[in-house]
Design a protein around this motif. Structure first.
Motif, PDB file in Angstrom:
ATOM      1  N   ILE A 290       3.256   6.211  -5.831  1.00 15.63           N
ATOM      2  CA  ILE A 290       2.993   6.594  -7.081  1.00 15.63           C
ATOM      3  C   ILE A 290       1.959   7.534  -7.172  1.00 15.63           C
ATOM      4  CG2 ILE A 290       1.828   5.515  -9.049  1.00 15.63           C
ATOM      5  CD1 ILE A 290       3.305   2.950  -8.462  1.00 15.63           C
ATOM      6  N   ALA A 291       0.858   7.424  -6.085  1.00 17.55           N
ATOM      7  CA  ALA A 291      -0.087   8.622  -6.133  1.00 17.55           C
ATOM      8  C   ALA A 291       0.613   9.986  -5.818  1.00 17.55           C
ATOM      9  CB  ALA A 291      -1.264   7.947  -5.404  1.00 17.55           C
TER      10      ALA A 291
ATOM     11  N   TYR B 272       0.767  -1.327   0.041  1.00 22.89           N
ATOM     12  CA  TYR B 272      -0.058  -0.210  -0.038  1.00 22.89           C
ATOM     13  C   TYR B 272       1.054   1.179  -0.148  1.00 22.89           C
ATOM     14  CZ  TYR B 272      -3.525  -3.537   1.034  1.00 22.89           C
ATOM     15  OH  TYR B 272      -4.305  -4.567   1.127  1.00 22.89           O
TER      16      TYR B 272
ATOM     17  N   VAL C  54       5.312  10.890 -11.332  1.00 19.61           N
ATOM     18  CA  VAL C  54       5.363   9.467 -11.091  1.00 19.61           C
ATOM     19  C   VAL C  54       6.694   8.716 -11.702  1.00 19.61           C
ATOM     20  CG1 VAL C  54       4.320   7.178 -11.941  1.00 19.61           C
ATOM     21  CG2 VAL C  54       2.917   9.140 -11.460  1.00 19.61           C
TER      22      VAL C  54
ATOM     23  N   ALA D 149       2.464  11.397  -8.481  1.00 17.09           N
ATOM     24  CA  ALA D 149       1.484  12.079  -9.296  1.00 17.09           C
ATOM     25  C   ALA D 149       1.044  13.462  -8.881  1.00 17.09           C
ATOM     26  CB  ALA D 149       0.512  11.368  -9.739  1.00 17.09           C
ATOM     27  N   LEU D 150       0.628  13.547  -7.831  1.00 15.82           N
ATOM     28  CA  LEU D 150       0.197  14.803  -7.288  1.00 15.82           C
ATOM     29  C   LEU D 150       1.185  15.975  -6.972  1.00 15.82           C
ATOM     30  CD1 LEU D 150      -2.274  13.497  -4.297  1.00 15.82           C
ATOM     31  CD2 LEU D 150      -2.948  14.584  -6.349  1.00 15.82           C
TER      32      LEU D 150
ATOM     33  N   ALA E 297       1.896  15.068 -14.282  1.00 14.16           N
ATOM     34  CA  ALA E 297       1.735  14.060 -13.458  1.00 14.16           C
ATOM     35  C   ALA E 297       2.458  12.796 -13.685  1.00 14.16           C
ATOM     36  CB  ALA E 297       0.357  13.653 -13.401  1.00 14.16           C
TER      37      ALA E 297
ATOM     38  N   PHE F 287       1.281  -1.481 -11.813  1.00 15.47           N
ATOM     39  CA  PHE F 287       1.519  -0.396 -11.196  1.00 15.47           C
ATOM     40  C   PHE F 287       3.094  -0.156 -11.438  1.00 15.47           C
ATOM     41  CE2 PHE F 287      -1.979  -1.315  -8.555  1.00 15.47           C
ATOM     42  CZ  PHE F 287      -2.523   0.138  -8.609  1.00 15.47           C
TER      43      PHE F 287
ATOM     44  N   LEU G  96       1.669   2.043  -3.584  1.00 17.86           N
ATOM     45  CA  LEU G  96       0.582   2.575  -4.276  1.00 17.86           C
ATOM     46  C   LEU G  96       0.702   4.039  -3.996  1.00 17.86           C
ATOM     47  CD1 LEU G  96      -2.033  -0.111  -4.443  1.00 17.86           C
ATOM     48  CD2 LEU G  96      -0.459   0.230  -5.866  1.00 17.86           C
ATOM     49  N   ALA G  97       0.658   4.320  -2.618  1.00 17.55           N
ATOM     50  CA  ALA G  97       0.667   5.718  -2.112  1.00 17.55           C
ATOM     51  C   ALA G  97       1.951   6.749  -2.674  1.00 17.55           C
ATOM     52  CB  ALA G  97       0.735   5.922  -0.643  1.00 17.55           C
TER      53      ALA G  97
END
Length: 418
Positions: A175-176, A169, A348, A179-180, A344, A248, A172-173
């Protein structure tokens, strides 16, 4: 450049067979990783066969690097689709993937017989190869994807987060979050490149097919939780683990290492030693690095394993990237013109550098480098890759030979302490 006209083309069945045979030869001879694969493709399909223009090929590569997944396999699949429709795409993927998949299955078959000092030395040599290869990936990707302070800061943020919270997790955080942060920090750096409107190769993918492909990607990513009970339970878990890992991967095939480590090693399915030995062996294989999944699928402790596990794992890890290519083809021209999208993905890409840097430490470094001699061998292998540009296959042979020779002389790394 003169591109082949429709009057020169053979029948559809002949084109599909041609695509398969060409990609089978590339799958047998394309050593060096995804960047080298793109070079092989350009020489084969642009300079020699003239299946498409150089500009169109560059655009196709840009799309596949923009999406998660194995860029060289996605590019090959798209070239096959361009040449002979969706059957040509499948023929290209099968031809390019089959040789390395079979090689990794043979390695998995041999893994249980690698007991004793010599077998242990061989496995340890492969683990040192993994150190050098992942270090090279961090070095090359860092220079290419973090060319300024802002993207370097995003990579450091990703590394710090991965060190503090080690789980799937967290990845995934990361990668997110990348992007932000890219949206906030990288708009100015990517504005110029995002506004290009070059000619893109015309691959006939209808909007309905693209929407169906994206819907399939999302549904499979969410996971068929209702199948987690009963006879299919283990097969569904295996499929999900490899599918999510493949979904991912941004920035190159080596990024799959930390994702698979969390899905396969942290769950207890495969030992860390077997995992890293297989990853080292994958460096000696031609074709896509993602076929490492075949090795892991074969070694699963419970069914589906062996042939069923290898084929299921291989299909699962490649599937999300291929679905996304099909989904993205109709809207790529519109998406790539938007600075926000480019920013974005710049974030990443920077974040995955930090993610891979953490994987270099754990599990790769902590499992392989146990003493100064290990450090010297791994450092030598790294310099041979980065400065002398030796092919990975030669570095694999060097590390295995050195490790086995030291074991034969009683100076194996395990006997040196650490």
């Amino acid at each position: 450049m003169e591109v082949e006209t429709s009057l020169q083309r053979p029948s559809h069945a002949a084109r599909v067979l041609e695509v398969f045979l060409v990609f089978l030869r590339l799958g047998l001879t394309s050593f060096g990783g995804p960047i080298a694969h793109i070079g092989y493709f350009r020489r084969e399909f642009i300079e020699q066969r003239r299946w498409m223009s150089d500009d169109a090929f560059t655009e196709l590569v840009a799309l596949c690097q923009f999406l998660p997944g194995p860029a060289s396999s996605q590019t090959g699949f798209s070239i096959g689709w361009l040449r002979a429709g969706w059957t040509g795409g499948l023929a290209a993927w099968c031809g390019f993937t089959l040789p390395s998949m079979l090689f990794m299955i043979v390695c998995a078959m041999a893994a249980p017989d690698l007991g004793g000092p010599m077998g242990g030395a061989l496995v340890h040599g492969l683990k040192l190869v993994a150190v050098a290869v992942v270090a090279q990936a961090v070095w090359d990707m860092g220079r290419r994807l973090c060319p300024d302070r802002r993207r370097a800061a995003i990579a450091l943020f990703a590394l710090a987060l991965s060190c503090l919270f080690a789980s799937v997790y967290t990845q995934l955080a990361v990668i997110a979050g990348g992007a932000l942060l890219g949206l906030v920090l990288c708009r100015a750096q990517t504005h110029a490149s995002a506004g290009r409107h070059d000619t893109f190769p015309a691959i006939a993918v209808s909007r309905k097919v693209a929407v169906a492909a994206f819907a399939g990607f999302v549904v499979l990513l969410a996971g068929p939780a209702w199948l987690h009970a009963g006879a299919l339970a283990q097969g569904v878990r295996l499929f999900e683990a490899f599918y999510r890992s493949g979904a991912f991967v941004f920035g190159g095939g080596h990024v799959v290492l930390p994702l698979l480590q969390q899905q396969i090693v942290a769950t207890g399915w495969i030992s860390s030693n077997a995992f890293l030995a297989g990853y080292g062996a994958a460096q000696a294989a031609p074709g896509p690095l993602f076929t490492f999944a075949a090795y892991l699928g074969w070694l699963m402790p419970v069914p589906p394993n062996h042939w069923a596990g290898a084929m299921l794992a291989t299909a699962a890890i490649f599937l999300p990237g291929l679905l996304l290519v099909v989904a993205a083809l109709p809207c790529w021209q519109l998406l790539r013109a938007r600075p926000a999208a480019a920013a974005a993905f710049a974030g990443v890409n920077a974040a995955v550098v930090g993610l891979l840097a953490f994987a270099l430490y754990s599990p790769v470094w902590v499992s392989a480098v146990r003493n100064p001699l290990d450090f010297a061998l791994a450092g030598t292998a790294f310099l041979l890759l980065v400065r002398w540009r030796l092919p990975p296959l030669a570095v694999v042979a060097l590390c295995i030979g050195a490790s086995v020779a030291l074991a034969g002389t009683g100076l194996a790394p395990a006997s040196l302490g650490g």
